[in-house]
Write a protein that holds these residues in place. Structure first.
Motif, PDB file in Angstrom:
ATOM      1  N   TYR A 149     -17.904   8.812  11.612  1.00 21.10           N
ATOM      2  CA  TYR A 149     -16.600   9.544  12.454  1.00 21.10           C
ATOM      3  C   TYR A 149     -16.148  10.635  11.527  1.00 21.10           C
ATOM      4  N   LYS A 150     -16.211  10.477  10.016  1.00 25.78           N
ATOM      5  CA  LYS A 150     -15.507  11.403   8.993  1.00 25.78           C
ATOM      6  C   LYS A 150     -16.290  12.722   9.537  1.00 25.78           C
ATOM      7  N   ASP A 151     -17.479  12.707   9.902  1.00 22.83           N
ATOM      8  CA  ASP A 151     -17.870  14.213  10.035  1.00 22.83           C
ATOM      9  C   ASP A 151     -17.478  14.740  11.437  1.00 22.83           C
ATOM     10  N   GLN A 152     -16.667  13.835  12.257  1.00 23.27           N
ATOM     11  CA  GLN A 152     -16.300  14.540  13.505  1.00 23.27           C
ATOM     12  C   GLN A 152     -14.872  15.302  13.206  1.00 23.27           C
ATOM     13  N   PHE A 153     -14.495  15.243  11.844  1.00 26.53           N
ATOM     14  CA  PHE A 153     -13.236  15.904  11.770  1.00 26.53           C
ATOM     15  C   PHE A 153     -13.296  17.033  10.778  1.00 26.53           C
ATOM     16  N   TYR A 154     -12.357  17.766  10.797  1.00 32.19           N
ATOM     17  CA  TYR A 154     -12.429  18.966  10.021  1.00 32.19           C
ATOM     18  C   TYR A 154     -11.536  18.495   8.390  1.00 32.19           C
ATOM     19  N   ILE A 155     -12.165  18.518   7.412  1.00 35.41           N
ATOM     20  CA  ILE A 155     -11.549  18.114   6.189  1.00 35.41           C
ATOM     21  C   ILE A 155     -11.079  19.146   5.333  1.00 35.41           C
ATOM     22  N   PRO A 156      -9.945  19.530   5.318  1.00 34.54           N
ATOM     23  CA  PRO A 156      -9.292  20.521   4.343  1.00 34.54           C
ATOM     24  C   PRO A 156     -10.130  20.850   3.061  1.00 34.54           C
ATOM     25  N   LYS A 157     -10.247  22.050   2.591  1.00 32.92           N
ATOM     26  CA  LYS A 157     -11.067  22.163   1.287  1.00 32.92           C
ATOM     27  C   LYS A 157     -10.229  22.932   0.187  1.00 32.92           C
ATOM     28  N   SER A 213       1.391  11.590   8.257  1.00 30.92           N
ATOM     29  CA  SER A 213       2.306  12.733   8.398  1.00 30.92           C
ATOM     30  C   SER A 213       1.782  13.741   9.427  1.00 30.92           C
ATOM     31  N   LEU A 214       0.581  13.995   9.337  1.00 24.74           N
ATOM     32  CA  LEU A 214      -0.281  14.871  10.027  1.00 24.74           C
ATOM     33  C   LEU A 214      -1.539  14.741  10.004  1.00 24.74           C
ATOM     34  N   GLY A 215      -2.261  14.179  11.370  1.00 21.60           N
ATOM     35  CA  GLY A 215      -3.610  13.689  11.309  1.00 21.60           C
ATOM     36  C   GLY A 215      -4.425  14.915  11.449  1.00 21.60           C
ATOM     37  N   LEU A 216      -5.758  14.758  10.892  1.00 22.10           N
ATOM     38  CA  LEU A 216      -6.770  15.982  10.854  1.00 22.10           C
ATOM     39  C   LEU A 216      -7.049  16.224  12.337  1.00 22.10           C
ATOM     40  N   GLN A 217      -7.572  17.507  12.355  1.00 23.10           N
ATOM     41  CA  GLN A 217      -8.210  17.987  13.605  1.00 23.10           C
ATOM     42  C   GLN A 217      -9.666  17.457  14.061  1.00 23.10           C
ATOM     43  N   PRO A 218      -9.999  16.785  15.157  1.00 22.64           N
ATOM     44  CA  PRO A 218     -11.150  16.716  15.435  1.00 22.64           C
ATOM     45  C   PRO A 218     -11.784  17.811  15.878  1.00 22.64           C
ATOM     46  N   LYS A 219     -13.123  17.843  15.466  1.00 24.39           N
ATOM     47  CA  LYS A 219     -14.033  19.124  15.726  1.00 24.39           C
ATOM     48  C   LYS A 219     -14.024  19.299  17.210  1.00 24.39           C
ATOM     49  N   SER A 220     -13.907  18.321  18.154  1.00 24.87           N
ATOM     50  CA  SER A 220     -13.989  18.429  19.526  1.00 24.87           C
ATOM     51  C   SER A 220     -12.850  19.167  20.135  1.00 24.87           C
ATOM     52  N   THR A 236       2.138  11.680  18.697  1.00 23.61           N
ATOM     53  CA  THR A 236       0.816  11.572  18.690  1.00 23.61           C
ATOM     54  C   THR A 236       0.046  12.450  17.664  1.00 23.61           C
ATOM     55  N   TYR A 237       0.782  12.815  16.801  1.00 26.06           N
ATOM     56  CA  TYR A 237       0.303  13.918  15.740  1.00 26.06           C
ATOM     57  C   TYR A 237      -0.119  13.322  14.388  1.00 26.06           C
ATOM     58  N   LYS A 238       0.260  12.174  14.198  1.00 25.61           N
ATOM     59  CA  LYS A 238      -0.090  11.360  13.019  1.00 25.61           C
ATOM     60  C   LYS A 238      -1.344  10.760  13.074  1.00 25.61           C
ATOM     61  N   TYR A 239      -1.429   9.661  13.224  1.00 31.06           N
ATOM     62  CA  TYR A 239      -2.709   8.774  13.352  1.00 31.06           C
ATOM     63  C   TYR A 239      -3.342   9.145  14.719  1.00 31.06           C
ATOM     64  N   LEU A 240      -2.736   9.771  15.627  1.00 35.23           N
ATOM     65  CA  LEU A 240      -3.595  10.006  16.753  1.00 35.23           C
ATOM     66  C   LEU A 240      -4.099  11.725  16.948  1.00 35.23           C
ATOM     67  N   ASN A 241      -3.715  12.083  15.916  1.00 35.34           N
ATOM     68  CA  ASN A 241      -4.473  13.413  15.385  1.00 35.34           C
ATOM     69  C   ASN A 241      -4.461  14.317  16.771  1.00 35.34           C
ATOM     70  N   SER A 242      -3.209  14.753  17.346  1.00 35.05           N
ATOM     71  CA  SER A 242      -3.304  15.732  18.451  1.00 35.05           C
ATOM     72  C   SER A 242      -2.837  16.956  17.960  1.00 35.05           C
ATOM     73  N   GLY A 243      -2.595  17.115  16.691  1.00 38.48           N
ATOM     74  CA  GLY A 243      -2.046  18.685  16.236  1.00 38.48           C
ATOM     75  C   GLY A 243      -0.412  18.621  16.190  1.00 38.48           C
ATOM     76  N   PRO A 244      -0.073  19.500  15.246  1.00 38.99           N
ATOM     77  CA  PRO A 244       1.384  19.425  14.704  1.00 38.99           C
ATOM     78  C   PRO A 244       2.120  19.725  16.129  1.00 38.99           C
ATOM     79  N   GLY A 245       3.163  18.831  16.214  1.00 37.54           N
ATOM     80  CA  GLY A 245       4.347  18.981  17.209  1.00 37.54           C
ATOM     81  C   GLY A 245       3.938  18.722  18.653  1.00 37.54           C
ATOM     82  N   SER A 246       2.783  17.865  18.722  1.00 36.20           N
ATOM     83  CA  SER A 246       2.155  17.686  20.162  1.00 36.20           C
ATOM     84  C   SER A 246       3.089  16.542  20.929  1.00 36.20           C
ATOM     85  N   LEU A 247       2.618  16.306  21.968  1.00 34.14           N
ATOM     86  CA  LEU A 247       3.406  15.584  22.932  1.00 34.14           C
ATOM     87  C   LEU A 247       3.337  14.009  22.548  1.00 34.14           C
ATOM     88  N   ALA A 248       4.222  13.205  23.100  1.00 37.17           N
ATOM     89  CA  ALA A 248       4.692  11.942  22.519  1.00 37.17           C
ATOM     90  C   ALA A 248       4.099  11.005  23.542  1.00 37.17           C
TER      91      ALA A 248
END
Length: 419
Positions: free
Chosen positions: A19-27, A41-48, A240-252
């Motif tokens: 599943y790690k490969d399904q996320f963009y890892i910052p470089k 604080s902010l979850g990573l973005q799923p590639k999907s 939903t933007y922490k462990y639920l990886n929905s993007g900054p400031g996303s819905l709750a």
């Protein structure tokens, strides 16, 4: 003994490794993956995610307003596509959960319904080091109802020279002031210490004294088994933007226990999206309350944000919260072991030791350190989170962090401390 070879062996056995490969890892600037430990604080973005959002952009371009009915995922009921998966994440029934608004907005909406002060029972109890937004929100509710927030706010505090809260101290507060407290509103996991509270115990204690009980689960949703339905809490909110990886400031998200599902006498703010779906578009009918958590909606949902949430929830649905929590305990336990190897005279972990009393976050204090240490870790390619006055928060997230990540983090920390 439990060095790099051990970490690599654990990663080989990890069923969630792909599943790690399904996320963009910052470089870093050299193109190397950073060690990202701030999913709290902010979850990573799923590639999907891009595909899910692009689907809605494509349908919007092709269909215009007809997308509400004819899009691949029709927009009119779009929030319903999230309900079952979100309910499983937080341990609730579908009727108890809705995705809407943002976290503090939902908290205020819940307090409209569940904070019902009287002249003699009007106080609100929170933990003393609650997340600032929670504290500001409850203080403003006290003022809105005409009370002095300094007098009306009761703080559940740790004892001298301790960081963690004790339930016997909460019991003592309620034994002496319980008949004055209208609402208990606690962060399900404290953002600073990482302490995961026993939601059921707190709820039962609060209800015993006639208090309504709610939780801010921003640091719990997608991190621990919240079991909100079984907790008996009146309500809960989360982002939903922490462990639920929905993007900054996303819905709750919002939870309202099913015992309140059909109570139309509860005071609440309303809008057309909390009105009966069958007659919503006839426009001129008198308000007809929807049952369940949906009955607290106000407006039609922002689809692009919900598409990002759907992308992440589909991963959670596939993996399951049980598997995530199992790996989380192993990963965080390994992290704790390596930190302790550095010596208790150097590193102090303020997060509870018992795995059932924490999620994946460990909050650490380093002797004689200041924010310079955090900056050095960042320069070394480790993204952690600093909280004043002296805590570094690290969260090895089971979906996209590995045992090797944890090992490398501690090695880099060791190198900085030895400079």
């Amino acid at each position: 003994m439990l060095g790099l070879d051990f970490a690599l062996e654990q990663d080989k056995k990890d069923v969630l490794k792909p599943y790690k490969d399904q996320f963009y890892i910052p470089k870093d600037k050299h193109g190397n993956n950073l060690i990202y430990m701030t999913g709290n604080s902010l979850g990573l973005q799923p590639k999907s995610t891009k595909h899910y959002i692009n689907q809605e952009l494509t349908d919007w371009a092709a269909l215009g307003v007809e997308g509400h009915f004819e899009a691949k995922n029709p927009w009119l009921p779009y929030h319903e596509f999230l309900t079952e998966s979100m309910a499983k994440v937080v341990g609730a029934k579908p009727i108890e959960v809705v995705v809407m608004n943002t976290l503090t907005t939902n908290l205020h909406l819940m307090m409209v319904s569940f904070y019902k002060p009287t002249k003699t029972r009007y106080k609100i109890l929170i933990e003393s080091d609650a997340f600032p937004s929670d504290k500001y929100a409850v203080e403003s509710q006290l003022r809105h109802h005409g009370f002095d927030h300094n007098e009306g706010l009761i703080l559940w505090q740790p004892r001298d020279n301790e960081e963690l809260l004790r339930y016997e101290d909460l019991e003592a507060i309620l034994d002496t002031q319980g008949d004055e407290i209208a609402l208990i509103m606690i962060g399900g996991i404290n953002y600073y210490t990482g302490q995961y509270f026993n939601l059921k115990r707190i709820t039962e204690l609060g209800h015993k004294h006639g208090c309504k009980v709610g939780f801010d689960c921003a640091h719990g949703a997608g991190n621990v088994k919240l079991n909100l339905h079984d907790s008996g809490a009146d309500f809960a909110v989360w982002c939903t933007y922490k462990y639920l990886n929905s993007g900054p400031g996303s819905l709750a998200g919002c939870f309202v226990h099913e015992r309140h599902a059909h109570n139309k006498d509860l005071n609440r703010f309303t809008g057309w999206w909390s009105h009966n779906k069958a007659t919503r578009f006839t426009m001129r009918d008198e308000f007809d309350q929807l049952p369940g958590a949906e009955g607290w909606q106000l407006s039609n949902p922002p689809i692009l944000s919900m598409a990002a949430i759907k992308a992440s929830l589909d991963i959670f649905h596939e993996v399951g919260i049980d598997a995530l929590v199992e790996k989380s305990k192993q990963l965080t336990g390994y992290f704790e072991f390596l930190l302790k190897e550095l010596g208790d005279d150097i590193i102090r972990i303020i997060t509870p030791k018992h795995p059932e009393e924490r999620g994946c976050q460990l909050s650490i204090q380093v002797k004689n350190a200041d924010k310079t240490l955090h900056h050095k870790l960042t320069e070394a390619g480790v993204i952690t989170d600093w909280r004043e006055p002296d805590v570094i928060r690290c969260a090895p997230v089971p979906l996209y962090n590995s045992f090797e990540d944890v090992y490398v983090l501690v090695e880099k920390l060791k190198t900085i401390l030895n400079e």
